[in-house]
Design a protein around this motif. Structure first.
Motif, short mmCIF file in Angstrom:
data_model
loop_
_atom_site.label_atom_id
_atom_site.label_comp_id
_atom_site.label_asym_id
_atom_site.label_seq_id
_atom_site.Cartn_x
_atom_site.Cartn_y
_atom_site.Cartn_z
N ARG A 199 -3.29 -3.28 -1.73
CA ARG A 199 -3.46 -3.88 -3.07
C ARG A 199 -2.12 -4.04 -3.77
O ARG A 199 -1.84 -5.09 -4.36
CB ARG A 199 -4.37 -2.99 -3.91
N TYR A 200 -1.26 -3.03 -3.69
CA TYR A 200 0.01 -3.05 -4.41
C TYR A 200 1.05 -3.94 -3.72
O TYR A 200 1.91 -4.52 -4.39
CB TYR A 200 0.50 -1.62 -4.59
N ALA B 113 -5.77 -10.96 -10.53
CA ALA B 113 -6.67 -10.53 -11.61
C ALA B 113 -7.84 -9.72 -11.08
O ALA B 113 -8.36 -8.84 -11.78
CB ALA B 113 -7.18 -11.74 -12.38
N THR B 114 -8.27 -9.99 -9.85
CA THR B 114 -9.41 -9.28 -9.28
C THR B 114 -8.99 -8.19 -8.30
O THR B 114 -9.80 -7.74 -7.49
CB THR B 114 -10.36 -10.27 -8.58
N SER B 115 -7.73 -7.77 -8.40
CA SER B 115 -7.25 -6.67 -7.56
C SER B 115 -7.44 -5.31 -8.23
O SER B 115 -6.93 -4.30 -7.73
CB SER B 115 -5.77 -6.88 -7.22
N PHE B 116 -8.14 -5.29 -9.33
CA PHE B 116 -8.42 -4.06 -10.06
C PHE B 116 -9.90 -3.72 -9.93
O PHE B 116 -10.74 -4.63 -9.84
CB PHE B 116 -8.02 -4.20 -11.53
N ASP B 117 -10.22 -2.46 -9.94
CA ASP B 117 -11.60 -2.03 -9.71
C ASP B 117 -12.57 -2.65 -10.72
O ASP B 117 -13.66 -3.11 -10.35
CB ASP B 117 -11.69 -0.50 -9.77
N ARG C 52 5.74 9.90 -3.22
CA ARG C 52 4.86 9.43 -4.29
C ARG C 52 5.38 8.13 -4.88
O ARG C 52 4.59 7.26 -5.29
CB ARG C 52 4.77 10.49 -5.39
N TYR C 53 6.70 7.96 -4.92
CA TYR C 53 7.26 6.75 -5.50
C TYR C 53 7.16 5.55 -4.57
O TYR C 53 7.55 4.45 -4.93
CB TYR C 53 8.72 6.99 -5.89
N LEU C 54 6.62 5.75 -3.37
CA LEU C 54 6.36 4.64 -2.46
C LEU C 54 4.86 4.38 -2.34
O LEU C 54 4.40 3.80 -1.37
CB LEU C 54 6.95 4.94 -1.08
N GLU C 55 4.11 4.83 -3.32
CA GLU C 55 2.65 4.69 -3.30
C GLU C 55 2.17 4.04 -4.60
O GLU C 55 2.73 4.25 -5.67
CB GLU C 55 1.98 6.06 -3.17
N GLY C 56 1.12 3.25 -4.48
CA GLY C 56 0.36 2.77 -5.63
C GLY C 56 1.19 2.05 -6.68
O GLY C 56 2.03 1.21 -6.37
N TRP C 57 0.95 2.43 -7.93
CA TRP C 57 1.62 1.77 -9.04
C TRP C 57 3.11 2.04 -9.04
O TRP C 57 3.90 1.20 -9.52
CB TRP C 57 1.00 2.21 -10.36
N TYR C 58 3.53 3.20 -8.53
CA TYR C 58 4.96 3.46 -8.41
C TYR C 58 5.61 2.45 -7.47
O TYR C 58 6.70 1.95 -7.74
CB TYR C 58 5.20 4.87 -7.87
N LEU C 59 4.93 2.16 -6.38
CA LEU C 59 5.44 1.17 -5.42
C LEU C 59 5.56 -0.19 -6.08
O LEU C 59 6.59 -0.88 -5.96
CB LEU C 59 4.52 1.09 -4.21
N LEU C 60 4.52 -0.61 -6.80
CA LEU C 60 4.55 -1.91 -7.47
C LEU C 60 5.68 -1.96 -8.51
O LEU C 60 6.39 -2.96 -8.60
CB LEU C 60 3.21 -2.19 -8.13
N GLY C 61 5.82 -0.89 -9.28
CA GLY C 61 6.89 -0.85 -10.27
C GLY C 61 8.26 -0.94 -9.64
O GLY C 61 9.14 -1.66 -10.13
#
Length: 211
Positions: A80-81, A132-136, A6-15
């Motif tokens: 995206r991330y 800026a446009t990488s968000f839904d 989970r920590y290698l996915e999505g916002w966790y990955l970006l953080g």
């Protein structure tokens, strides 16, 4: 195992990528006592991390189309991330450049030109717009057609700028040729994947038109 994944996915990955890049940048600068040489190290380091994240995001869909696997599925799922990680990396790169300009204005002036301001400024404008446009919500606000035009033109411009930035250093530092290889490979993958998709569509059209 699932918690670690989970920590290698999505916002966790970006953080995680943002934290690691920030800590490494501070550490590199501190190795030279936060003097000009340390700032130069950070500029070189962030140029390489930006290249890494850009190539991962740029090649994600093509790699998955050509070689579907656990890694390429993860890469596509987190494109995206990875792109936002690239934006963070180049943001740190910009901060280091500003510090370099403030600490050594003569050296900074010698290392820059009008073209670097113009084309670099366009590049940073694209990075800001893409991030800026990488968000839904923001993607929906500009609409799918404008989003597609912006992201297509943006990533190809940034690819070209990377090619020029690294390529112009090759005469003085031949080892920079190695930084062009992932860029060329990523572009080749996109071209091959696009040709394959076109051939598949043509085959499907032919099959559907048969009596």
């Amino acid at each position: 195992m699932q918690a670690r994944q989970r920590y290698l996915e999505g916002w966790y990955l970006l953080g995680a990528t943002s934290l690691v890049m920030t800590v490494l940048a501070i550490w590199l600068a501190s190795m030279r006592g936060f003097e000009v040489d340390g700032i130069r190290l950070v500029i070189r380091y962030t140029a390489r991390t930006s290249l890494l994240f850009f190539c991962l995001a740029f090649s994600a869909s093509a790699l998955y189309r050509l070689w579907p696997s656990a890694f390429t599925r993860w890469q596509l799922r987190n494109r995206r991330y990875l792109g936002l990680s690239f934006a963070v990396s180049h943001g740190i790169h910009a901060v280091a450049i500003v510090c370099f300009a403030a600490m050594a204005p003569a050296d900074y002036a010698a290392a820059t030109s009008l073209s670097s301001y113009v084309f670099g400024g366009i590049g940073y404008a694209f990075i800001a717009a893409l991030a800026a446009t990488s968000f839904d919500r923001t993607a929906q606000a500009i609409g799918p057609r404008a989003w597609r035009i912006l992201h297509t033109s943006g990533v190809y411009y940034l690819w070209f700028q990377f090619m020029v930035s690294f390529g112009m250093r090759i005469p003085a530092m031949p080892n920079y040729v190695w930084f062009l290889l992932p860029l060329l490979a990523a572009m080749a993958l996109r071209i091959i994947a696009a040709l394959q998709a076109r051939a598949l569509r043509a085959t499907q059209v032919q099959e559907s038109s048969r009596p």
